[in-house]
Write an enzyme that holds these catalytic residues in place. Structure first.
Site, short mmCIF file in Angstrom:
data_model
loop_
_atom_site.label_atom_id
_atom_site.label_comp_id
_atom_site.label_asym_id
_atom_site.label_seq_id
_atom_site.Cartn_x
_atom_site.Cartn_y
_atom_site.Cartn_z
N LYS A 1 -2.00 -2.33 -1.16
CA LYS A 1 -2.90 -1.97 0.56
C LYS A 1 -4.05 -1.64 0.66
O LYS A 1 -4.80 -0.81 -0.36
CB LYS A 1 -1.41 -1.17 0.94
CG LYS A 1 -1.08 -1.53 2.45
CD LYS A 1 -0.17 -3.09 2.91
CE LYS A 1 0.14 -3.48 4.23
NZ LYS A 1 0.89 -4.68 3.59
N ASP B 1 -2.35 -7.73 7.36
CA ASP B 1 -1.07 -6.78 8.40
C ASP B 1 -1.84 -6.65 9.91
O ASP B 1 -2.42 -7.67 10.19
CB ASP B 1 -1.12 -5.83 7.51
CG ASP B 1 -0.61 -5.39 7.21
OD1 ASP B 1 0.75 -5.08 7.16
OD2 ASP B 1 -0.62 -3.67 8.19
#
Length: 444
Positions: free
Chosen positions: A126, A166
């Site tokens: 991430k 995202d």
């Protein structure tokens, strides 16, 4: 003290102030006690839990860029490469003021198990920055993205680490990031997913997380003698996940009555007009309140409270810890019998426990929202093969992946004597694959 408790205490001690990361680790480890206790001697000797809760690598860097007034701004950039046991790191980039290292470690940790559940060869990672694209011009966003990628490009690649979008990272941002990656490396490869359709992107990617959420919800209901048709649904958020979860739910016969954004929520008893929501959020980038300017029978309420609306099914699709114990009790009292998470860890631990204790059907985010990363991996496959699949082909593959994820979670829960506990089932199924790969590869 048990091995699980020892490792959790170590995580808290070594990662101070990272509450979301602590929460994610505790939730996973607690639900894995059955597996870990059965293999404690072997796992302890190999330091498996210590390795699985520690990222393989954290990259932190400054991101200087010039705003439209000619002033230099500086943001923080990160990439957490958490676990590559089953494939290259895969996970989104988040641009939001709330981004910090602890948030990204929580998201990366969850991503490891989510990616494992898809059955596809992708590890977990991430990244992101505390940059806020809201209110910025296209030129400012481009300046930031080019600076961010100048540093990040040293650590990513099609077979090494493949970021995606995202929160705050849509088609515009992916385009700017990809353009800079090509400029710096001279490579035209599938290093980012969520790309535009005319330069390597995949059909269904925009819809994937929302569609996948409803596919697994539908599967969970079917296996428990329930049906989506005619059920009322409340969905938090109004981004891609919420909009396309609403679209698929409506296609399957449900009635979506509420959506929200950070300013508040709308309730439309006749069912949300999705075309209008898409116009407001995707075209105008406006606020959900504008819905009531057109639909006079709809009601806008400022602030939180969307979970007070009576419904059969709740789909939290906004952000972490948005649904707490009181919300869970209210949902149950008002007749809600099923919850599936479109966002990452949107329910607090207390809310999750309440759902399970009260025998509500509950599908956790690492299983329920895996459709997005699954379709990203399908995009990687298309890039590697220089192919482009039709919408129907990708959608069918996505549907099958979500059906398989449900089956894996249900089977793992039953194997360990906790039938119907999809939290434990999803964690166990995701964990087993990663751990087997880690043990096969030695101490790395």
């Amino acid at each position: 003290m048990s091995y699980v408790d020892e490792v959790y205490d170590r995580v808290v001690k070594q990662n101070p102030g990272e509450a979301e990361f602590h929460q994610a680790v505790k939730e996973v480890l607690d639900s894995l006690r059955l597996v870990i206790d059965a293999n404690e001697e072997k796992y302890r000797k190999l330091g498996l839990l210590e390795r699985i809760v520690e990222p393989e690598r954290i990259i932190s860097f400054r991101v200087p860029w010039v705003d439209d007034q000619g002033n230099v701004q500086v943001n923080k950039g990160y990439r957490v490469q958490f676990n590559s046991a089953i494939g290259p790191y895969k996970g989104g980039l988040r641009l939001h003021p709330s981004v910090n290292q602890g948030i990204l470690k929580f998201l990366g940790f969850e991503q490891v198990f989510k990616n494992s559940l898809t059955g596809l060869p992708i590890g977990g990672g991430k990244g992101g920055s505390n940059f806020d694209p809201k209110g910025k011009s296209d030129r400012e966003v481009m300046a930031f993205c080019q600076s961010f990628m100048t540093e990040l490009s040293k650590y990513i690649g099609a077979d090494q680490d493949v970021p995606a979008g995202d929160i705050g990272v849509g088609a515009r941002e992916i385009g700017f990031l990809y353009g800079q990656y090509k400029r710096l490396t001279g490579l035209y490869e599938g290093v980012l997913t969520g790309k535009g359709l005319n330069y390597g992107g995949s059909l269904v990617r925009t819809q994937a997380t929302g569609y996948g959420l409803v596919y697994i919800l539908d599967e969970m209901l079917k296996h428990n003698g329930k049906d989506l048709k005619g059920k009322s649904v409340v969905i938090s958020g109004s981004g891609n996940v919420a909009i396309y979860a609403a679209e698929k739910a409506e296609q399957l016969g449900a009635v979506v009555v509420a959506l929200s954004d950070s300013s508040g929520y709308i309730y439309d008893k006749d069912g949300i007009n999705l075309d209008l929501v898409k116009e407001i959020k995707e075209v105008r980038r406006g606020r959900i309140k504008e819905y009531t300017d057109v639909v006079k029978t709809a009601v806008f309420t400022e602030g939180k409270g969307i979970w007070t609306i009576p419904c059969d099914i709740a789909l939290p699709c906004a952000t972490q810890n948005e649904l707490d114990l009181e919300d869970a009790k209210t949902l149950k009292k008002n007749g809600c019998f099923a919850v599936a998470e479109g966002a990452n860890m949107p329910s607090t631990r207390e809310a999750t426990d309440f759902f399970l204790e009260n025998e509500m059907y509950f599908m956790p985010g690492k299983a329920a929202n895996a459709g997005g990363v699954a379709t990203s991996a399908l995009e990687m496959s298309q890039n590697s093969q220089r192919l482009s699949w039709t919408f129907e082909e990708v959608d069918e593959k996505l549907h099958q992946i979500m059906v398989n994820i449900y089956q894996k979670a249900a089977d793992a829960a039953e194997r360990y004597g906790v039938k119907g506990n999809y939290v434990a089932g999803a964690n166990i199924a995701g964990f087993e694959k990663v751990v087997d790969a880690m043990m096969a590869q030695g101490i790395v």
